[in-house]
Design a protein around this motif. Sequence first.
Motif, mmCIF file in Angstrom:
data_model
loop_
_atom_site.group_PDB
_atom_site.id
_atom_site.type_symbol
_atom_site.label_atom_id
_atom_site.label_comp_id
_atom_site.label_asym_id
_atom_site.label_seq_id
_atom_site.Cartn_x
_atom_site.Cartn_y
_atom_site.Cartn_z
ATOM 1 N N LYS A 217 -2.439 -0.119 -7.716
ATOM 2 C CA LYS A 217 -1.169 -0.377 -8.415
ATOM 3 C C LYS A 217 -1.183 0.192 -9.823
ATOM 4 O O LYS A 217 -0.173 0.745 -10.299
ATOM 5 N N ALA A 218 -2.312 0.095 -10.491
ATOM 6 C CA ALA A 218 -2.436 0.597 -11.865
ATOM 7 C C ALA A 218 -2.219 2.109 -11.957
ATOM 8 O O ALA A 218 -1.870 2.631 -13.021
ATOM 9 N N LYS A 219 -2.403 2.810 -10.832
ATOM 10 C CA LYS A 219 -2.250 4.270 -10.821
ATOM 11 C C LYS A 219 -0.848 4.705 -10.405
ATOM 12 O O LYS A 219 -0.566 5.881 -10.286
ATOM 13 N N LYS A 220 0.014 3.746 -10.162
ATOM 14 C CA LYS A 220 1.449 3.948 -9.917
ATOM 15 C C LYS A 220 1.779 4.966 -8.809
ATOM 16 O O LYS A 220 2.542 5.902 -9.014
ATOM 17 N N PRO A 221 1.232 4.778 -7.612
ATOM 18 C CA PRO A 221 1.615 5.667 -6.506
ATOM 19 C C PRO A 221 3.001 5.297 -5.972
ATOM 20 O O PRO A 221 3.432 4.148 -6.094
ATOM 21 N N GLU A 222 3.655 6.271 -5.391
ATOM 22 C CA GLU A 222 4.943 6.002 -4.741
ATOM 23 C C GLU A 222 4.740 5.564 -3.293
ATOM 24 O O GLU A 222 5.648 5.021 -2.667
ATOM 25 N N ALA A 223 3.552 5.828 -2.779
ATOM 26 C CA ALA A 223 3.251 5.458 -1.389
ATOM 27 C C ALA A 223 1.753 5.270 -1.227
ATOM 28 O O ALA A 223 0.955 5.826 -1.987
ATOM 29 N N MET A 236 -2.116 -6.333 4.495
ATOM 30 C CA MET A 236 -1.932 -5.414 3.372
ATOM 31 C C MET A 236 -0.480 -5.432 2.891
ATOM 32 O O MET A 236 -0.210 -5.464 1.673
ATOM 33 N N LEU A 237 0.457 -5.444 3.819
ATOM 34 C CA LEU A 237 1.876 -5.504 3.458
ATOM 35 C C LEU A 237 2.204 -6.811 2.743
ATOM 36 O O LEU A 237 2.960 -6.817 1.758
ATOM 37 N N ARG A 238 1.640 -7.919 3.222
ATOM 38 C CA ARG A 238 1.887 -9.207 2.567
ATOM 39 C C ARG A 238 1.343 -9.209 1.138
ATOM 40 O O ARG A 238 1.997 -9.694 0.201
ATOM 41 N N GLN A 239 0.171 -8.645 0.967
ATOM 42 C CA GLN A 239 -0.449 -8.627 -0.358
ATOM 43 C C GLN A 239 0.225 -7.622 -1.300
ATOM 44 O O GLN A 239 0.274 -7.841 -2.510
ATOM 45 N N MET A 240 0.756 -6.535 -0.752
ATOM 46 C CA MET A 240 1.557 -5.622 -1.568
ATOM 47 C C MET A 240 2.783 -6.346 -2.124
ATOM 48 O O MET A 240 3.139 -6.188 -3.302
ATOM 49 N N ALA A 241 3.402 -7.181 -1.289
ATOM 50 C CA ALA A 241 4.566 -7.962 -1.741
ATOM 51 C C ALA A 241 4.161 -8.952 -2.829
ATOM 52 O O ALA A 241 4.869 -9.119 -3.842
ATOM 53 N N LEU A 243 1.863 -8.627 -4.970
ATOM 54 C CA LEU A 243 1.574 -7.891 -6.200
ATOM 55 C C LEU A 243 2.808 -7.190 -6.776
ATOM 56 O O LEU A 243 2.700 -6.453 -7.755
ATOM 57 N N GLY A 244 3.962 -7.404 -6.141
ATOM 58 C CA GLY A 244 5.198 -6.792 -6.635
ATOM 59 C C GLY A 244 5.311 -5.310 -6.328
ATOM 60 O O GLY A 244 6.084 -4.595 -6.981
ATOM 61 N N ALA A 268 6.996 -10.206 5.487
ATOM 62 C CA ALA A 268 6.884 -9.494 4.208
ATOM 63 C C ALA A 268 7.996 -8.457 4.086
ATOM 64 O O ALA A 268 8.224 -7.663 5.004
ATOM 65 N N LYS A 269 8.675 -8.460 2.952
ATOM 66 C CA LYS A 269 9.774 -7.520 2.704
ATOM 67 C C LYS A 269 9.289 -6.072 2.757
ATOM 68 O O LYS A 269 10.036 -5.155 3.103
ATOM 69 N N THR A 270 8.024 -5.877 2.412
ATOM 70 C CA THR A 270 7.446 -4.532 2.372
ATOM 71 C C THR A 270 7.381 -3.867 3.752
ATOM 72 O O THR A 270 7.166 -2.661 3.841
#
Length: 378
Positions: A217-223, A236-241, A243-244, A268-270
């Motif tokens: 997340k700190a490296k700001k990828p788009e995908a 992974m999708l749940r945890q991405m959500a 972490l915002g 998960a919305k993600t």
Amino acid sequence: MKMSRKLLIAAAVAGMGSAVMAQEQIVKIGHIGPVSGPQAHFGKDDENGVRMAIEDLNAKGMEIAGKKVKFQLVAEDDAADPKQGTAASQKLCDDKVAGAVTFVNSGVAIPSSKVFHDCGIPMITGAATNPELTKPGWDTTYRVIANDNALGAALANYTAHVLKLKNVAIIDDRTAYGQGLASVYKKDAEKLGVKVVASEFTNDKATDFMAILTSIKAKKPEAIFYGGMYGQAGPMLRQMAQLGMNDVKLFGGDGICVLELAKVAAGAKTLENVVCADGGASIAKMPGGIEWKKRYDAKYPGQFQVYSPYFYDGVMLLADAMKRANSWDPKVYIPFLQKADYQGVTSRIQFEKNGEMKNPTYTLSKFVNGDKVAIDLK
């Protein structure tokens, strides 16, 4: 002792029945897959496809070399484990199966293909996609689905040319499948000008990705591209959500491209950010897909995942080659399998010299309201 006329007739009929039974030839077809463990949804779906093909063949009846053939399934569990898979492969060899339609995981398929080669039995996979599988060029190894070179390239092209993304991160599960697919995607994405800002790895049993995702997340990828299976992609999708990371796409191959992903992602919305690739056409675009799927759902309600039609076609390919060769002996029918030109449920199937399909297709999909929907690339 004299026999009555009725007893004589009964004895004659019984004798005829025995003669007919003696003429029936049992031909064993093997299947090995993960029917236990976290990937059991795939293994059971594939075995269903094999079973359905065998039932269809037996219902139609087939004669080879003047004998009525009855196909019989010999099924083994590999639990997605290479050691268990190679042991199961040797068991099928010892059981003298005439052919095998088998394997979800490339990490199981690659070492097991050597076992089948050594005992001279052809194996067809409708799911294991690592290109290394067909590198030896053995006449016993065949694949009826696009390999990772096609899937990785398709996803890289979609990243760069359709979504026009500039920065991506990559995570793989260190299996032959996950690492292989991630490697292909990375190479092709970079060729198209996409920057890989992070490369991380996990394993195929993990469920906690917070540390990896926080670093990414700190490296700001788009995908994020994930090389692995749905059992890890869901958490992974749940945890991405959590972490915002709600605007970050998640790309992956056929290992995540199943309805089960929506269940494991647990709302998960993600999930809406997933873009995944399957080898082959969508059911709606397969030549016989819609009708076949109706029959499958009637037999195995709620069990369809993705690969079963390819496993169905794999069995039909073996039977077709046997019929044309007029033999169920692998030494005799393998040359006929190599020259297959078979119109299956999934596609018209022909093979390159190394056992890869000629002109394989692929499908990109997304998830809408929990359902997997093919993306129209036109």
